[in-house]
Design a protein around this motif. Sequence first.
Motif, PDB file in Angstrom:
ATOM      1  N   LYS A 167       0.816  -1.221   0.000  1.00  0.00           N
ATOM      2  CA  LYS A 167       0.000   0.000   0.000  1.00  0.00           C
ATOM      3  C   LYS A 167       0.849   1.271   0.000  1.00  0.00           C
ATOM      4  CE  LYS A 167      -0.955   0.512   4.981  1.00  0.00           C
ATOM      5  NZ  LYS A 167      -2.053   0.607   5.974  1.00  0.00           N
ATOM      6  N   ILE A 170       1.778   1.953  -3.527  1.00  0.00           N
ATOM      7  CA  ILE A 170       0.627   2.488  -4.270  1.00  0.00           C
ATOM      8  C   ILE A 170       0.443   3.966  -3.938  1.00  0.00           C
ATOM      9  CG2 ILE A 170      -1.863   2.333  -4.642  1.00  0.00           C
ATOM     10  CD1 ILE A 170      -1.709  -0.629  -3.904  1.00  0.00           C
ATOM     11  N   ALA A 171       0.528   4.288  -2.657  1.00  0.00           N
ATOM     12  CA  ALA A 171       0.333   5.675  -2.217  1.00  0.00           C
ATOM     13  C   ALA A 171       1.369   6.612  -2.822  1.00  0.00           C
ATOM     14  CB  ALA A 171       0.393   5.737  -0.690  1.00  0.00           C
ATOM     15  N   ALA A 205      -8.305  -0.990  -0.760  1.00  0.00           N
ATOM     16  CA  ALA A 205      -7.611   0.124  -1.420  1.00  0.00           C
ATOM     17  C   ALA A 205      -8.514   1.333  -1.591  1.00  0.00           C
ATOM     18  CB  ALA A 205      -7.073  -0.333  -2.772  1.00  0.00           C
ATOM     19  N   THR A 211      -4.489   5.407  -1.026  1.00  0.00           N
ATOM     20  CA  THR A 211      -4.377   4.526  -2.199  1.00  0.00           C
ATOM     21  C   THR A 211      -5.573   4.633  -3.152  1.00  0.00           C
ATOM     22  OG1 THR A 211      -5.359   2.723  -0.905  1.00  0.00           O
ATOM     23  CG2 THR A 211      -2.960   2.835  -0.986  1.00  0.00           C
TER      24      THR A 211
END
Length: 349
Positions: A167, A170-171, A205, A211
């Motif tokens: 995560k 993704i962020a 998500a 995210t």
Amino acid sequence: MKRFLKRALIFCLCAAILLCFTGCGKKNKDDKDKTIAVVAKGESHAFWQSVKKGAEDAAEKYGYKITFRGPASESAKDLPSQQEMVQSALSNNVKGLVLATIGEGFVDMLSQAYDKKIPVVQFDSGIWENDISALDEQNKNPIVASVATSNRLAAGQAAEHFFEEIKDDIAESNGDYVVGIIQHDQTQTGQDRAGGFEDRFKELADADESTKGKYSVVKEIKPGDAENSYKTALEALYERGARAIFMSNEGVVKQVFDAMGAAGGKYDDIEFCGFDAGSKQIEWMRSEDEAELVGAVAQNSYEIGYKAVEQCVFAIEGKDVEDNVAISGAWWDKDNVDQMIKDNLVYEG
């Protein structure tokens, strides 16, 4: 007097021999009356050996014996062999039957089980839906319980762990983070695993502001592992920019691991998550030289065998039976792999 003693001795010997035969006959009958036949989709693979161990332990606990048989493969060519195994068990009047079939064509045999009052527990992927529908139409369905991994829940568990691992990446992305899924086939199992992973991953998500909107999920569905189809799926996801990939069964993991070994680091920036177990996956999990296999969710094969036989015993003895026993998956990674092997949750082979 001697003649009397001689006759008495002969009488005692005859009585002892008769008692022995009578006792043996009763023992053999008792053994037969306490036998549950387990017919699986295979026998030699480590997964089925773990199922067998669970089945044996449950039988021992409740005072029963099991026979455990399975075809050489799960392909259509071995369907007649499995049908013979089921018919043989029914002809021997076993007390119960635990069954997972590799195809259709068991209606007549399972109707016999119904007529003979032999309870049937379906396990793992169970009995094909068309056969079950035909039994229901005849009002001759002997199936009393189903014991299996919940593929959707297990895959969802994999999504939870995988999301936690990636995560932050993704962020920090520019909103173009691609999560790939290699679905091993289009059976219900394949659909449930891929769908369970995708739905849970998106749920997590989208609920996280860091995210949400910064990722996409793409899927490659293959009909099977022939002709290196999963390697082809890996390459297709790589071309689409996948930075994380979920693999829905052991066969996918094997091909992907082999593909990485031949690719010279091409896929090393991708993070992976698996399903099931096996020696190849264990090797990858412990490896420090390949792209990271974050972890995997394993079917609890031992528990599947144990619970299936247990429910069969309950049915035989007229006790309460749980209609659907959903076996949860077990997450494993490099930190707990050795303990998971000891606990029969992760199998080698």
